[in-house]
Write a protein that holds these residues in place. Sequence first.
Motif: not given
Length: 577
Positions: A223-226, A229-238, A490-494, A554-556
């Motif tokens: 939940e914290k990662c989403a 660190r992620m945009n809301y439209d990439t969360v389906p894969f998580l 939110g208002d930040n694409q997350k 880091s993610r990288q």
Amino acid sequence: MNDKELRSGETHVLSAKERFPEAVRGVSWSADNQVVIESTPKQAPELVEHLYYERDGWFSVLVGNDERPLNGRYALYYVLSMEGADPCFCTVRVEVPADSCEFYSASSRVPAVIWGEREVQDMFGLKALGITDRRNLVLPDDWPEGLYPLRKDTMDYRHRPEPTTDVENYEFLYETAGHDTTVMPMGPLHITSDEPGHFRLFVEGEDIIDADYRMFYVHRGMEKCAESRMNYDTVPFLAERICGICGFAHSVAYVETIEKAQQIEVPLRAQYIRSIILETERLHSHLLNLGLVCHFSGFDTGFHHMFRVREKSMDLAEMLTGARKTYGLNLIGGVRRDILAEQKLATLKCLDELRTDVKHLVDELLSTPHFLKRTEGIGILDKGVARDYSPVGPTIRGSGFARDARWLHPYDGYKFIERSPITQESCDVKGRTLVRIDEFMDSLSIIGELLENTPGGPILNESWSHEPHRFAVALTEAPRGEDLHWSMIGDNQKCYRWRAKASTYSNWPPLRYMFRGNTISDAAMIVGSIDPCYSCAERVAVIDVKSKKQQVLSRQQLESYCRNRKHSPLEKSTVII
């Protein structure tokens, strides 16, 4: 105005206003069939109890949300599935002052809410007045004071100061009623389980008098990662990685929270495809559990054959999606991959083969006297306990309750077919097993019906935009039961807040009562009968077990570690959990 002219959920609102006129501060709809009742803090427990027991509500999830950046307060969302007259979702929203962080617990009135209230204490630092169990739920008992993972002002905290100690400091509860009992530990690691869970059986001889258990040994921070660190439209894969068996059900539930909140119309063909894949997922999940039931009852020949046949269902999933699991099929607004004509024909052929193979195996299983002796009357889930704790899936349908989200709250392709929930009245391991057998056969028919009636047209709607801070709930009937997601963009694409509740989260609390009155040798069978997934109920730490140092990668760095099999900046003894 008659009931037919009322908006979905409005009868529950009228009942609440009549019963508790001062408790209802406001009413709104977050989606077409999702009503939100703003309640005064002190009367919220009574309102939840009224909706639960007197309006045929069942508790789905409690969502905590740090809304201080929006309105200066925290908020709690008690989400109930209304399953009598006027079916809908009814949410009781309560604001919690940021200075005191106190709210009134509903656990003494509705036992089903206890895990949710314990969790918001852990993750947000809120204080439940009158809660029936104050123990930590998610966090270790030596977690530092004042550090609450899901608060917005801890968005950038890196890691806990010290690793968890090796000393067990959790208080296990028991009621032995004067029996002279011995403590029988199972776990955290046990030969009958692939995942960690610590059970304590309080036994007299071989008989289990009471039991308690602790989960959440693996906390993944999804939940914290989403949120961070992620945009809301990439969360389906998580979301699809919450569970290795029913991940697609989670992915569908998440995308539909956004689609409902933002009023995105999903093409009909995409809705049918989602339901076809959901039922395909049910096939291999139920075969897995049936195989394990064979194993736990000592019928290992049946175990091997169930898994042999299960491979056909996995091949079917691969043919339809391109992968045996984690299909990556869902997008907000539809799906990424169509079902072709030749795939339809191959699927229908595979369904016939599965029907023949599984019917033969089931006939063998049910004619095995040892299986009947090991399952009849074992692990009784009393109907009263079931009503109090709101379990889901075959667990509750095996106790006679017709709770199935596909038919109570139809979604996607399920809106276009007629079915009734499959139930058994025996309340035991055998009943839950028979539910899965019947559901497997029914899923074969459902897939065939959906394939024959799938309409043409597009599979993805990309013409939409989002409005910040709208929220909605969505659910899917996963093989283990109801998976429910709640999200607010939110208002930040997350995601401002994403709460993913797996079916096992609802099925753990009543397990204690299912242990009672059985023997030690029944314990593994009883746990297996709810088809648990430990980690999908959990919510990454990098630890050097040699030096006891921790470091957040880091993610990288993490991606490089996984891709190249190189060690992290810590020592070679690093363990990634």
